[in-house]
Design a protein around this motif. Structure first.
Motif, PDB file in Angstrom:
ATOM      1  N   ALA A  39       0.842  -1.188   0.000  1.00 28.24           N
ATOM      2  CA  ALA A  39       0.000   0.000   0.000  1.00 28.24           C
ATOM      3  C   ALA A  39       0.876   1.237   0.000  1.00 28.24           C
ATOM      4  O   ALA A  39       1.985   1.228   0.532  1.00 28.24           O
ATOM      5  CB  ALA A  39      -0.910   0.012   1.227  1.00 28.24           C
ATOM      6  N   PHE A  87      -1.574  -6.814   3.079  1.00 34.29           N
ATOM      7  CA  PHE A  87      -2.289  -6.355   1.892  1.00 34.29           C
ATOM      8  C   PHE A  87      -2.264  -7.408   0.786  1.00 34.29           C
ATOM      9  O   PHE A  87      -1.933  -7.118  -0.363  1.00 34.29           O
ATOM     10  CB  PHE A  87      -1.681  -5.034   1.390  1.00 34.29           C
ATOM     11  CG  PHE A  87      -1.918  -3.900   2.340  1.00 34.29           C
ATOM     12  CD1 PHE A  87      -3.114  -3.212   2.331  1.00 34.29           C
ATOM     13  CD2 PHE A  87      -0.950  -3.541   3.266  1.00 34.29           C
ATOM     14  CE1 PHE A  87      -3.355  -2.176   3.228  1.00 34.29           C
ATOM     15  CE2 PHE A  87      -1.172  -2.513   4.159  1.00 34.29           C
ATOM     16  CZ  PHE A  87      -2.380  -1.826   4.136  1.00 34.29           C
ATOM     17  N   TRP A  90      -3.891  -6.729  -2.734  1.00 31.55           N
ATOM     18  CA  TRP A  90      -3.583  -5.517  -3.482  1.00 31.55           C
ATOM     19  C   TRP A  90      -2.138  -5.500  -3.963  1.00 31.55           C
ATOM     20  O   TRP A  90      -1.215  -5.522  -3.158  1.00 31.55           O
ATOM     21  CB  TRP A  90      -3.809  -4.285  -2.615  1.00 31.55           C
ATOM     22  CG  TRP A  90      -5.232  -4.073  -2.235  1.00 31.55           C
ATOM     23  CD1 TRP A  90      -6.228  -3.536  -3.008  1.00 31.55           C
ATOM     24  CD2 TRP A  90      -5.841  -4.386  -0.982  1.00 31.55           C
ATOM     25  NE1 TRP A  90      -7.403  -3.498  -2.311  1.00 31.55           N
ATOM     26  CE2 TRP A  90      -7.205  -4.016  -1.062  1.00 31.55           C
ATOM     27  CE3 TRP A  90      -5.366  -4.958   0.205  1.00 31.55           C
ATOM     28  CZ2 TRP A  90      -8.083  -4.187  -0.011  1.00 31.55           C
ATOM     29  CZ3 TRP A  90      -6.253  -5.132   1.249  1.00 31.55           C
ATOM     30  CH2 TRP A  90      -7.596  -4.751   1.134  1.00 31.55           C
ATOM     31  N   LEU A  93      -2.334  -0.930  -3.058  1.00 36.29           N
ATOM     32  CA  LEU A  93      -3.473  -0.142  -2.603  1.00 36.29           C
ATOM     33  C   LEU A  93      -3.002   1.292  -2.451  1.00 36.29           C
ATOM     34  O   LEU A  93      -1.915   1.551  -1.938  1.00 36.29           O
ATOM     35  CB  LEU A  93      -3.987  -0.680  -1.268  1.00 36.29           C
ATOM     36  CG  LEU A  93      -5.162   0.082  -0.652  1.00 36.29           C
ATOM     37  CD1 LEU A  93      -6.409  -0.041  -1.530  1.00 36.29           C
ATOM     38  CD2 LEU A  93      -5.447  -0.452   0.748  1.00 36.29           C
TER      39      LEU A  93
END
Length: 134
Positions: A39, A87, A90, A93
């Motif tokens: 992220a 995460f 992702w 993200l």
């Protein structure tokens, strides 16, 4: 299976929406290829990023970031093996608001230099929890 996690901060150089979109496109493409998830929290005054995946791939990615002239003052906050990804869904993200991390004044007074591992990890736990709720 354990993965390697890095959290770093840097100051953006030449920040605008085109630069950010370029970074996100490159990161997502490279991260999907290298089995890296993570992220990015960003504003015009800070990049705060969590990367997780195979140790060699994560270390290669951070080395590439250190060479990237869009990042100034790269500072490592966390470098360790963890049991699971924060995460996992992702490739990258992105939090476009990032209003709940340090204020611009705190950044000016070098809050990232004084940040604890728990503080920066907490920012990403909050982001993960918000993303799950959406």
């Amino acid at each position: 299976m354990p993965v390697y996690r890095i959290i770093y901060s840097s100051r953006p150089f030449g920040y605008d929406s085109n630069m950010l979109n370029g970074i996100l496109m490159q990161a997502r493409r490279a991260n999907e290829h290298d089995d890296i998830t993570g992220a990015l929290i960003c504003r015009e005054d800070i990049f705060l990023q969590l990367l997780e995946g195979p140790e060699d791939k994560v270390k290669n990615t951070i080395a590439r970031i250190r060479r990237d002239d869009r990042h100034i003052e790269v500072r490592m906050h966390v470098e360790k093996h963890v049991q699971e990804r924060m995460f996992g869904k992702w490739a990258m993200l992105h939090d476009p608001v990032a209003t709940w991390i340090w204020t611009p004044e705190e950044i000016d007074h070098d809050a990232p230099a004084r940040a604890s591992e728990a503080e920066v990890t907490g920012f990403f736990q909050r982001l993960r929890d918000q993303a799950k709720a959406d």
